[in-house]
Design a protein around this motif. Structure first.
Motif, PDB file in Angstrom:
ATOM      1  N   ALA A  71       0.770  -1.105  -0.017  1.00 31.80           N
ATOM      2  CA  ALA A  71      -0.062  -0.091  -0.052  1.00 31.80           C
ATOM      3  C   ALA A  71       0.975   1.187  -0.102  1.00 31.80           C
ATOM      4  CB  ALA A  71      -0.873   0.029   1.364  1.00 31.80           C
ATOM      5  N   LEU A  72       1.988   1.190   0.826  1.00 30.24           N
ATOM      6  CA  LEU A  72       2.933   2.504   0.769  1.00 30.24           C
ATOM      7  C   LEU A  72       3.505   2.407  -0.470  1.00 30.24           C
ATOM      8  CD1 LEU A  72       4.141   4.794   2.307  1.00 30.24           C
ATOM      9  CD2 LEU A  72       5.881   3.189   3.333  1.00 30.24           C
ATOM     10  N   ALA A  73       4.068   1.409  -1.053  1.00 27.63           N
ATOM     11  CA  ALA A  73       4.764   1.616  -2.620  1.00 27.63           C
ATOM     12  C   ALA A  73       3.883   2.393  -3.405  1.00 27.63           C
ATOM     13  CB  ALA A  73       5.062   0.403  -3.024  1.00 27.63           C
ATOM     14  N   ASP A  74       2.346   1.828  -3.445  1.00 20.56           N
ATOM     15  CA  ASP A  74       1.471   2.425  -4.319  1.00 20.56           C
ATOM     16  C   ASP A  74       1.249   3.762  -4.075  1.00 20.56           C
ATOM     17  OD1 ASP A  74       0.842   0.023  -5.503  1.00 20.56           O
ATOM     18  OD2 ASP A  74      -0.769  -0.393  -4.565  1.00 20.56           O
ATOM     19  N   GLU A  75       1.227   4.337  -2.773  1.00 21.33           N
ATOM     20  CA  GLU A  75       1.103   5.775  -2.403  1.00 21.33           C
ATOM     21  C   GLU A  75       2.341   6.591  -2.878  1.00 21.33           C
ATOM     22  OE1 GLU A  75       1.446   8.494   1.600  1.00 21.33           O
ATOM     23  OE2 GLU A  75       0.527   6.382   1.738  1.00 21.33           O
ATOM     24  N   LEU A  76       3.486   5.950  -2.660  1.00 22.05           N
ATOM     25  CA  LEU A  76       4.610   6.737  -3.256  1.00 22.05           C
ATOM     26  C   LEU A  76       5.046   6.589  -4.613  1.00 22.05           C
ATOM     27  CD1 LEU A  76       7.016   5.915   0.047  1.00 22.05           C
ATOM     28  CD2 LEU A  76       5.560   7.779  -0.364  1.00 22.05           C
ATOM     29  N   LYS A  77       4.418   5.765  -5.447  1.00 19.94           N
ATOM     30  CA  LYS A  77       4.665   5.240  -6.830  1.00 19.94           C
ATOM     31  C   LYS A  77       5.874   4.821  -7.167  1.00 19.94           C
ATOM     32  CE  LYS A  77       1.190   8.768  -8.276  1.00 19.94           C
ATOM     33  NZ  LYS A  77       0.596   9.121  -7.013  1.00 19.94           N
ATOM     34  N   ILE A  78       6.251   3.762  -6.173  1.00 19.61           N
ATOM     35  CA  ILE A  78       7.601   3.251  -6.520  1.00 19.61           C
ATOM     36  C   ILE A  78       7.251   1.718  -6.323  1.00 19.61           C
ATOM     37  CG2 ILE A  78       8.920   4.790  -5.513  1.00 19.61           C
ATOM     38  CD1 ILE A  78       9.313   3.417  -2.677  1.00 19.61           C
ATOM     39  N   PRO A  79       8.237   0.972  -6.978  1.00 27.18           N
ATOM     40  CA  PRO A  79       7.946  -0.599  -7.094  1.00 27.18           C
ATOM     41  C   PRO A  79       8.003  -1.333  -5.706  1.00 27.18           C
ATOM     42  CG  PRO A  79      10.088  -0.173  -7.973  1.00 27.18           C
ATOM     43  CD  PRO A  79       9.346   1.159  -7.840  1.00 27.18           C
ATOM     44  N   CYS A  80       7.423  -2.182  -5.408  1.00 24.03           N
ATOM     45  CA  CYS A  80       7.609  -2.988  -4.022  1.00 24.03           C
ATOM     46  C   CYS A  80       8.313  -4.544  -4.466  1.00 24.03           C
ATOM     47  CB  CYS A  80       6.322  -3.440  -3.379  1.00 24.03           C
ATOM     48  SG  CYS A  80       6.253  -4.184  -1.764  1.00 24.03           S
ATOM     49  N   LEU A  81       9.269  -4.516  -3.853  1.00 26.64           N
ATOM     50  CA  LEU A  81       9.982  -5.981  -4.179  1.00 26.64           C
ATOM     51  C   LEU A  81       9.656  -7.086  -3.239  1.00 26.64           C
ATOM     52  CD1 LEU A  81      13.612  -4.597  -4.894  1.00 26.64           C
ATOM     53  CD2 LEU A  81      11.614  -4.819  -6.427  1.00 26.64           C
ATOM     54  N   ASP A  82       8.596  -6.951  -2.390  1.00 27.24           N
ATOM     55  CA  ASP A  82       8.056  -7.787  -1.333  1.00 27.24           C
ATOM     56  C   ASP A  82       9.414  -8.019  -0.154  1.00 27.24           C
ATOM     57  OD1 ASP A  82       5.743  -7.769  -2.622  1.00 27.24           O
ATOM     58  OD2 ASP A  82       6.006  -9.557  -3.639  1.00 27.24           O
ATOM     59  N   CYS A  83       9.212  -9.352   0.174  1.00 28.56           N
ATOM     60  CA  CYS A  83      10.430  -9.405   1.274  1.00 28.56           C
ATOM     61  C   CYS A  83      11.791  -9.817   0.576  1.00 28.56           C
ATOM     62  CB  CYS A  83       9.887 -10.655   2.245  1.00 28.56           C
ATOM     63  SG  CYS A  83       8.365 -10.587   3.167  1.00 28.56           S
ATOM     64  N   VAL A  84      12.503  -8.987   0.572  1.00 32.04           N
ATOM     65  CA  VAL A  84      13.982  -9.156   0.461  1.00 32.04           C
ATOM     66  C   VAL A  84      14.877  -8.297   1.189  1.00 32.04           C
ATOM     67  CG1 VAL A  84      15.733  -8.586  -1.638  1.00 32.04           C
ATOM     68  CG2 VAL A  84      13.008  -9.082  -2.151  1.00 32.04           C
TER      69      VAL A  84
END
Length: 267
Positions: free
Chosen positions: A20-33
């Motif tokens: 949700a935060l990645a969508d808000e900031l318009k950056i990709p989410c790489l999940d658990c890395v």
């Protein structure tokens, strides 16, 4: 052009909030890395027990985060000199008087926290969306800690963050004349040369934020909106903001506070 920043979750249970935060900031989410296992991008936001900005790779320095509860700010709150500090003198704190302050270039919120700990109500502005997310996370953790610490509760109650995506220039221009007791400005100043010393942990922050090339434009609307004064924090050898000489300056070892007065502080 590749996105210079991504977001990772510190644990599986953080994934929904991280996405949700990645969508808000318009950056990709790489999940658990783990950031140490990432080659690109050079920096990631990691969401776990706190939100922190991390350089990636195995030789990366430590993370950058907003911590109003522990670390250096806790030490400064307890042993930093109280109302005898230069920042207190600069904004006009005296006796039982602590003016309301708008910190128009809040950054990581350190000066805002110091002022709030000295009795000022502080409203923070930060135009960079990532830095604002770090500030919001730090404030949320401060408020959770405040539920068990009356001193922190008083400080937390004095700190607010502007959530609108608005620049300080536009926000100040919208304020009625003489409506803000003190406007505080600490624009990011560009390094004078490549040998300028910056802590490794702060390199990511400086690269992310950059210098405030439009800082000079802030002084006029800040002065129009203030009632008592505008306080500008500057490196010791930096030129005056907008080339305007202040009414007075408080000099320190590595920096100074330039004070542009309008009305006298109550005695």
């Amino acid at each position: 052009m590749r996105n210079p920043l991504a977001l990772v979750a510190g644990a599986a249970e953080c994934l929904p909030e991280a996405r949700a935060l990645a969508d808000e900031l318009k950056i990709p989410c790489l999940d658990c890395v783990d950031p140490v296992d990432i080659a690109e991008p050079a920096y990631v936001l990691q969401l776990g027990a706190q939100l922190q900005l991390c350089a990636t790779g195995r030789k990366a320095p430590g993370p950058v985060l907003v911590d109003f509860v522990g670390g250096t700010l806790a030490h400064r709150r307890k042993y930093g000199g109280g109302k005898g500090q230069q920042i207190a003198k600069a904004v006009g704190i005296r006796g039982g008087f602590g003016p309301r302050v708008v910190d128009a270039t809040a950054g990581l919120g350190r000066d805002a926290f110091v002022l709030a700990s000295l009795g000022c109500a502080v409203h923070m502005l930060e135009r960079n969306t990532v830095v604002r997310a770090l500030l919001r996370d730090g404030l949320e953790r401060l408020r959770r800690a405040a539920s068990e610490d009356p001193t922190l509760a008083e400080i937390a109650a004095r700190m607010t963050l502007e959530e609108r995506p608005i620049s300080a220039l536009d926000w100040l221009a919208q304020q009625p004349a003489n409506s803000i007791p003190v406007v505080y400005l600490d624009p990011m100043f560009p390094a004078r040369d490549k040998s300028a010393k910056v802590k490794k942990e702060m390199a990511a922050f400086h690269q992310l934020v950059g210098s405030d090339e439009d800082a000079d434009a802030l002084l006029a609307p800040a002065y129009a909106a203030c009632y008592y004064r505008v306080v500008v924090k500057r490196p010791r050898v930096a030129p005056f903001l907008a080339g305007k000489k202040p009414a007075l300056s408080l000099q320190g070892k590595s920096g100074r506070f330039d004070i542009y007065t309008k009305h006298g502080i109550p005695t």
